[in-house]
Design a protein around this motif. Structure first.
Motif, short mmCIF file in Angstrom:
data_model
loop_
_atom_site.label_atom_id
_atom_site.label_comp_id
_atom_site.label_asym_id
_atom_site.label_seq_id
_atom_site.Cartn_x
_atom_site.Cartn_y
_atom_site.Cartn_z
N THR A 64 0.86 -1.19 0.00
CA THR A 64 0.00 0.00 0.00
C THR A 64 0.89 1.23 0.00
OG1 THR A 64 -0.13 0.04 2.42
CG2 THR A 64 -1.88 -1.12 1.25
N LEU A 65 0.40 2.30 -0.61
CA LEU A 65 1.11 3.58 -0.65
C LEU A 65 0.29 4.63 0.06
CD1 LEU A 65 3.26 5.61 -1.69
CD2 LEU A 65 1.91 5.79 -3.80
N GLU A 66 0.90 5.28 1.04
CA GLU A 66 0.26 6.38 1.76
C GLU A 66 1.15 7.61 1.67
OE1 GLU A 66 -2.11 3.97 5.29
OE2 GLU A 66 -0.13 4.80 5.72
N ASN A 67 0.52 8.79 1.72
CA ASN A 67 1.32 10.01 1.77
C ASN A 67 1.87 10.20 3.17
OD1 ASN A 67 -0.71 11.13 3.36
ND2 ASN A 67 -1.58 12.36 1.72
N ARG A 68 2.62 11.25 3.41
CA ARG A 68 3.27 11.41 4.72
C ARG A 68 2.27 11.72 5.83
NH1 ARG A 68 6.79 16.53 2.84
NH2 ARG A 68 5.11 17.89 2.12
N VAL A 83 10.94 13.21 2.98
CA VAL A 83 10.00 12.11 2.98
C VAL A 83 8.64 12.61 2.52
CG1 VAL A 83 9.34 12.39 5.42
CG2 VAL A 83 9.07 10.18 4.30
N LEU A 84 8.07 11.96 1.52
CA LEU A 84 6.79 12.36 0.94
C LEU A 84 5.71 11.32 1.16
CD1 LEU A 84 8.03 13.83 -2.46
CD2 LEU A 84 7.53 15.06 -0.34
N GLY A 85 6.10 10.11 1.60
CA GLY A 85 5.10 9.07 1.81
C GLY A 85 5.78 7.78 2.23
N TYR A 86 4.97 6.71 2.24
CA TYR A 86 5.47 5.41 2.70
C TYR A 86 4.81 4.30 1.89
CZ TYR A 86 6.48 8.41 6.71
OH TYR A 86 6.90 9.44 7.51
N VAL A 87 5.61 3.30 1.51
CA VAL A 87 5.08 2.06 0.96
C VAL A 87 5.11 1.03 2.08
CG1 VAL A 87 5.45 0.16 -0.66
CG2 VAL A 87 5.74 2.52 -1.42
N TRP A 88 3.95 0.38 2.32
CA TRP A 88 3.84 -0.57 3.42
C TRP A 88 3.67 -1.99 2.88
CZ3 TRP A 88 4.58 1.07 8.29
CH2 TRP A 88 4.45 2.44 8.55
N GLY A 91 3.44 -8.25 11.25
CA GLY A 91 4.54 -7.31 11.14
C GLY A 91 4.51 -6.55 9.82
N ARG A 92 5.20 -5.43 9.80
CA ARG A 92 5.24 -4.57 8.63
C ARG A 92 6.68 -4.34 8.18
NH1 ARG A 92 0.34 -4.66 9.84
NH2 ARG A 92 -1.19 -3.04 9.34
N VAL A 93 6.83 -4.03 6.90
CA VAL A 93 8.05 -3.44 6.40
C VAL A 93 7.65 -2.11 5.78
CG1 VAL A 93 10.00 -3.61 4.83
CG2 VAL A 93 9.10 -5.68 5.92
N CYS A 94 8.27 -1.03 6.24
CA CYS A 94 7.99 0.30 5.72
C CYS A 94 9.12 0.74 4.80
CB CYS A 94 7.84 1.30 6.87
SG CYS A 94 7.61 3.01 6.32
N LEU A 95 8.77 1.12 3.58
CA LEU A 95 9.74 1.66 2.63
C LEU A 95 9.50 3.16 2.51
CD1 LEU A 95 9.48 -1.03 -0.22
CD2 LEU A 95 10.88 -1.09 1.86
N PRO A 96 10.34 3.99 3.12
CA PRO A 96 10.13 5.45 3.03
C PRO A 96 10.22 5.92 1.58
CG PRO A 96 11.73 4.90 4.74
CD PRO A 96 11.52 3.66 3.92
N VAL A 97 9.30 6.79 1.20
CA VAL A 97 9.30 7.38 -0.14
C VAL A 97 9.88 8.78 -0.02
CG1 VAL A 97 7.88 8.10 -2.09
CG2 VAL A 97 7.30 6.02 -0.82
N ARG A 98 11.06 8.98 -0.61
CA ARG A 98 11.73 10.27 -0.49
C ARG A 98 12.03 10.86 -1.86
NH1 ARG A 98 13.92 11.78 4.31
NH2 ARG A 98 13.61 10.32 6.04
N HIS A 99 12.16 12.19 -1.85
CA HIS A 99 12.61 12.89 -3.05
C HIS A 99 13.51 14.03 -2.60
CE1 HIS A 99 12.58 14.27 -7.20
NE2 HIS A 99 12.35 15.49 -6.76
N ARG A 100 14.76 13.99 -3.04
CA ARG A 100 15.75 15.00 -2.65
C ARG A 100 15.84 15.14 -1.14
NH1 ARG A 100 14.93 19.75 -7.27
NH2 ARG A 100 15.47 18.41 -9.05
N GLY A 101 15.82 14.00 -0.46
CA GLY A 101 16.01 13.99 0.99
C GLY A 101 14.77 14.24 1.81
#
Length: 390
Positions: free
Chosen positions: A31-35, A114-119, A102-112
């Motif tokens: 799933t993709l969520e914004n910050r 954080v703009l969201g998260y992939v779960w 349990g979860r694995v969170c993949l931080p979604v970043r752009h130029r340092g």
């Protein structure tokens, strides 16, 4: 003016494709969520493994069904450092918090940033390091897309504000033409406008409101602001997306109200739609039974009353009655007129004896010089009292 600008709806398919790509890479639904922990897209990865109803623990189920997570859930997940992380973060199951897997969170970043998260739902053994590395490369593309959308949303903020604050005539026509160019072909779709007032400082993301095309803040009186939202509709006679967006904007607020204008094809009558939205918000603030989300089409007499200038409430005949010292008398007169002049209904509504009601009404007539047995005098008093509430 810009060419080939994109609006929020243009990105939805792109996000879905990228989330599906992550799901395929890792062999688990993502799933993709914004910050702000509001759902953007989720992958429905289908395998012959053990993905069954148990995969939808309460937190994940709520996120998909309501398209957002609670503040408590957000605080709990952020406690694992996901806002600062640059790589995958594993979060253990905590059944007492509703997190059964349990979860694995993949931080979604752009130029340092954080703009969201992939779960991802974690398992045993779970995704390998190589798989997670490949997935992080996809999150970089998601981050660039989120940043691109944010830039275009900010640009449309300027254009929308220019339309709503421009004087009628050629200034507004020019501003509308610029907004139309920025939207491209989507400018021809049915649209409506939402007004939320009063609005605190700052503006939400267009992404958090399905159907929203642009938003901005506009002065509300001399010291406050309201939020204006341009919403794309499937049909100009079906305002449901705008009503839903208005309700979401009011969550957690007990002071604000929202007004929704009638839908219109294209942007040609955006100025008139904004006046309707503002009028509906004013009516909802003045008359709670109309809100907290009031549609212009459902305002009844307030459609006419909101078009009157503020000075209309200060009719010479009613001015004395509107003084703070006579608040009870003004309320009595308004309820009496709301009840079509029926004394029994009015006394019951106010919780007073009929003789008390008659005494108050006689005082109203003396203060105003109006005859409550005369239809035109009743109309004048009723309009003035309702307009004063606006």
């Amino acid at each position: 003016m810009r060419e080939n600008a994109r609006v929020a709806g243009d990105y939805e398919g792109d996000y879905q494709e990228l989330v599906d790509e992550v799901s395929e890479l890792l062999g688990v639904p993502a799933t993709l969520e914004n910050r702000d922990f509001e759902l953007i897209a989720f992958g429905a990865y289908d395998s012959e493994g053990d993905l069954d109803a148990s995969a939808l623990d309460p937190v994940r189920a709520r996120s998909i069904l309501t398209r957002r997570s609670t503040a408590a859930v957000r605080t709990w997940f952020e406690g694992f450092g996901i806002t600062r992380a640059t790589g995958p973060v594993r979060i253990p199951p905590t059944p007492e918090a509703g997190v059964h897997r349990g979860r694995v969170c993949l931080p979604v970043r752009h130029r340092g940033v954080v703009l969201g998260y992939v779960w991802l739902l974690d398992g045993d053994p779970g995704p390998s390091d190589a798989q997670l590395t490949a997935a992080m490369e996809v999150t970089a593309r998601i981050g660039a897309l989120l940043a691109d959308e944010a830039r275009h949303g900010a640009d449309l903020t300027r254009e929308l504000r220019a339309v709503l604050t421009a004087e009628p005539g050629w200034p507004r026509d020019m501003a509308t033409a610029e907004l139309r160019t920025a939207l491209g072909p989507r400018a021809d779709a049915p649209h409506t406008v939402i007004c939320v007032a009063p609005w605190p400082a700052g503006t939400p993301s267009v992404r958090t409101l399905p159907g929203a095309t642009a938003l901005c803040t506009v002065p509300w009186g001399t010291t406050a602001f309201c939020l204006a939202v341009l919403v794309r509709l499937r049909s100009d006679g079906v305002p449901a997306p705008a009503v839903s967006a208005a309700g979401r904007l009011l969550e957690g607020s007990d002071r604000a109200a929202a007004g929704v204008a009638d839908g219109r094809p294209g942007l040609g009558e955006l100025g008139a739609a904004w006046q309707e939205a503002v009028g509906a918000a004013r009516a909802a603030l003045a008359e709670p039974r109309l809100g907290p989300v009031a549609r212009w089409a459902s305002l009844g007499p307030y459609r006419m009353l909101t078009a009157l200038p503020p000075a209309a409430a200060q009719d010479p005949a009613v001015r004395a009655l509107l003084a703070p010292a006579h608040r009870d008398l003004a309320r009595t007169a308004e309820v009496y007129l709301d009840c079509a002049g029926q004394a029994g209904r009015t006394a019951a509504e106010l919780g007073v004896h009929r003789q008390t009601l008659y005494y108050r009404l006689s005082r109203v007539e003396k203060l105003t010089g109006l005859d409550l047995d005369d239809g035109e005098d009743r109309l004048l008093l009723h309009m003035a009292l309702k307009t004063a509430r606006l």
